[in-house]
Design a protein around this motif. Structure first.
Motif, PDB file in Angstrom:
ATOM      1  N   LYS A   1     -47.216 -47.491 -83.995  1.00 23.23           N
ATOM      2  CA  LYS A   1     -46.557 -48.014 -83.025  1.00 23.23           C
ATOM      3  C   LYS A   1     -45.162 -46.911 -82.955  1.00 23.23           C
ATOM      4  O   LYS A   1     -44.582 -47.210 -81.796  1.00 23.23           O
ATOM      5  N   ILE A   2     -44.850 -46.561 -84.313  1.00 27.81           N
ATOM      6  CA  ILE A   2     -43.640 -45.494 -84.035  1.00 27.81           C
ATOM      7  C   ILE A   2     -43.951 -44.453 -82.912  1.00 27.81           C
ATOM      8  O   ILE A   2     -43.186 -43.788 -82.257  1.00 27.81           O
ATOM      9  N   GLN A   3     -45.459 -43.876 -83.244  1.00 26.81           N
ATOM     10  CA  GLN A   3     -45.618 -42.543 -82.363  1.00 26.81           C
ATOM     11  C   GLN A   3     -45.830 -43.262 -80.866  1.00 26.81           C
ATOM     12  O   GLN A   3     -45.373 -42.250 -80.072  1.00 26.81           O
ATOM     13  N   LYS A   4     -45.950 -44.270 -80.697  1.00 28.31           N
ATOM     14  CA  LYS A   4     -46.225 -44.685 -79.181  1.00 28.31           C
ATOM     15  C   LYS A   4     -44.707 -45.020 -78.687  1.00 28.31           C
ATOM     16  O   LYS A   4     -44.327 -44.850 -77.594  1.00 28.31           O
ATOM     17  N   ARG A   5     -43.850 -45.631 -79.434  1.00 30.76           N
ATOM     18  CA  ARG A   5     -42.857 -46.112 -79.015  1.00 30.76           C
ATOM     19  C   ARG A   5     -41.802 -45.037 -78.736  1.00 30.76           C
ATOM     20  O   ARG A   5     -40.964 -45.129 -77.832  1.00 30.76           O
ATOM     21  N   PHE A   6     -41.631 -44.028 -79.730  1.00 37.62           N
ATOM     22  CA  PHE A   6     -40.824 -43.078 -79.657  1.00 37.62           C
ATOM     23  C   PHE A   6     -41.530 -41.752 -79.001  1.00 37.62           C
ATOM     24  O   PHE A   6     -40.853 -40.723 -78.912  1.00 37.62           O
ATOM     25  N   LYS A   7     -42.674 -41.732 -78.786  1.00 34.89           N
ATOM     26  CA  LYS A   7     -43.395 -40.568 -78.118  1.00 34.89           C
ATOM     27  C   LYS A   7     -43.338 -39.673 -79.017  1.00 34.89           C
ATOM     28  O   LYS A   7     -43.157 -38.361 -78.678  1.00 34.89           O
TER      29      LYS A   7
ATOM     30  N   LEU B   1     -43.518 -37.050 -86.675  1.00 27.23           N
ATOM     31  CA  LEU B   1     -43.285 -38.002 -87.590  1.00 27.23           C
ATOM     32  C   LEU B   1     -43.231 -37.657 -89.096  1.00 27.23           C
ATOM     33  O   LEU B   1     -42.360 -37.989 -89.887  1.00 27.23           O
ATOM     34  N   LEU B   2     -44.257 -37.112 -89.493  1.00 23.32           N
ATOM     35  CA  LEU B   2     -44.628 -36.552 -90.876  1.00 23.32           C
ATOM     36  C   LEU B   2     -43.597 -35.563 -91.345  1.00 23.32           C
ATOM     37  O   LEU B   2     -42.637 -35.819 -92.436  1.00 23.32           O
ATOM     38  N   TYR B   3     -42.818 -34.855 -90.494  1.00 24.27           N
ATOM     39  CA  TYR B   3     -41.698 -33.780 -90.807  1.00 24.27           C
ATOM     40  C   TYR B   3     -40.489 -34.545 -91.034  1.00 24.27           C
ATOM     41  O   TYR B   3     -39.502 -34.383 -91.818  1.00 24.27           O
TER      42      TYR B   3
ATOM     43  N   HIS C   1     -39.084 -30.234 -82.969  1.00 21.10           N
ATOM     44  CA  HIS C   1     -38.322 -31.185 -83.689  1.00 21.10           C
ATOM     45  C   HIS C   1     -37.855 -32.145 -82.624  1.00 21.10           C
ATOM     46  O   HIS C   1     -37.240 -31.831 -81.641  1.00 21.10           O
ATOM     47  N   LYS C   2     -38.188 -33.631 -82.707  1.00 16.70           N
ATOM     48  CA  LYS C   2     -37.772 -34.752 -82.011  1.00 16.70           C
ATOM     49  C   LYS C   2     -37.246 -35.836 -82.577  1.00 16.70           C
ATOM     50  O   LYS C   2     -37.720 -36.531 -83.134  1.00 16.70           O
ATOM     51  N   PRO C   3     -35.795 -35.540 -82.965  1.00 15.47           N
ATOM     52  CA  PRO C   3     -34.985 -36.792 -83.580  1.00 15.47           C
ATOM     53  C   PRO C   3     -35.221 -38.316 -83.062  1.00 15.47           C
ATOM     54  O   PRO C   3     -35.419 -38.205 -81.853  1.00 15.47           O
ATOM     55  N   PHE C   4     -35.313 -39.305 -83.693  1.00 17.85           N
ATOM     56  CA  PHE C   4     -35.139 -40.696 -83.243  1.00 17.85           C
ATOM     57  C   PHE C   4     -34.616 -41.450 -84.165  1.00 17.85           C
ATOM     58  O   PHE C   4     -34.162 -40.999 -85.271  1.00 17.85           O
ATOM     59  N   ASP C   5     -35.026 -42.766 -83.933  1.00 24.52           N
ATOM     60  CA  ASP C   5     -34.131 -43.704 -84.629  1.00 24.52           C
ATOM     61  C   ASP C   5     -34.475 -43.437 -86.288  1.00 24.52           C
ATOM     62  O   ASP C   5     -35.329 -43.494 -86.802  1.00 24.52           O
ATOM     63  N   PRO C   6     -33.178 -43.127 -86.992  1.00 19.01           N
ATOM     64  CA  PRO C   6     -33.134 -42.857 -88.472  1.00 19.01           C
ATOM     65  C   PRO C   6     -33.715 -43.960 -89.180  1.00 19.01           C
ATOM     66  O   PRO C   6     -34.239 -43.678 -90.200  1.00 19.01           O
ATOM     67  N   ARG C   7     -33.184 -45.175 -88.819  1.00 19.73           N
ATOM     68  CA  ARG C   7     -33.711 -46.083 -89.702  1.00 19.73           C
ATOM     69  C   ARG C   7     -35.101 -46.468 -89.581  1.00 19.73           C
ATOM     70  O   ARG C   7     -35.864 -46.938 -90.574  1.00 19.73           O
TER      71      ARG C   7
END
Length: 230
Positions: free
Chosen positions: A173-179, A185-187, A67-73
């Motif tokens: 874009k999200i996958q590349k930006r937040f790695k 991402l789906l989770y 699990h890798k949390p990132f920008d919730p918005r």
């Protein structure tokens, strides 16, 4: 070469499980809708996403991914946009023939390439361009020969294509930006997609009731099955 061979059984197993699960979903959907008379296909799709989230949560508990949390918005915006795109695809199918709906889904690929080329200056190889040209010719022929076109259905299809394309570009874009991986991402986005579809599902069904009153039973069965797999 040895490593590639070791990966093949896992890949074949994953593909086989994907096919089996997809077919099982179609069978269950038809039984639920035909036997029990449940007509809220978009709401049913939200339940599918909820089950996906629960399955991924079990996979996380089993440490199959991290699990890798990132920008919730970003997660919320991505999830809501995906939910809206699925809802628009369902509406498109409700106001168009099944054949035109399938052409709409095929048009998502060249449209995504076009948007990435125009706004992100991304270059694609000649082989990809040739493949897309052939695809566009096929879509054009199918669209011209489809006698069930209507203005509202065409507008809904256009909106469905645009929102789906933007969602796909956002995925990259999200996958590349937040790695993050596609699973991570789906989770995180599944709950927002499920909630969006759960909220708009009854409204979409109410909007389509008048339309469906004049539809054939064959079209209705196709609509329900395809909606739940959108």
């Amino acid at each position: 070469m040895g490593e590639g061979r070791r990966l093949q059984p896992g890949t074949a197993g994953a593909l086989g499980l994907s096919v089996v699960s997809s077919v099982s979903i179609v069978i269950c959907n038809k039984a639920l809708i035909s036997t029990l008379g449940f007509t809220f296909a978009t709401t049913l799709t939200s339940w599918h996403l909820l089950v996906t989230f629960c399955s991924l949560h079990v996979a996380l508990w089993m440490k199959l991914f991290e699990h890798k949390p990132f920008d919730p918005r970003a997660v919320m915006g991505f999830g809501v946009l995906n939910g809206i795109s699925i809802g628009l695809l369902n509406l498109s199918l409700g106001f168009n023939s099944v054949g035109f709906y399938q052409m709409t889904k095929l048009a998502i690929i060249p449209c995504t390439v076009l948007l990435e080329t125009l706004f992100f200056r991304k270059n694609f190889s000649r082989s990809i361009q040739l493949s897309l040209t052939i695809l566009l010719i096929g879509v054009g022929i199918a669209t011209v020969t489809d006698l069930q076109l209507n203005v509202l259905g065409s507008v809904l299809s256009l909106l469905a294509v645009l929102t789906t394309c933007v969602a796909q570009i956002m995925t990259n874009k999200i996958q590349k930006r937040f790695k993050v991986s596609s699973t991570q991402l789906l989770y995180q986005s599944c709950p927002y997609q499920a909630l969006t579809l759960f909220v708009i599902g009854p409204f979409l069904m109410g909007f389509l009731r008048t339309r469906m009153f004049f539809c054939s039973s064959t079209h209705l069965k196709c609509w329900f099955s395809l909606c739940c797999l959108a």
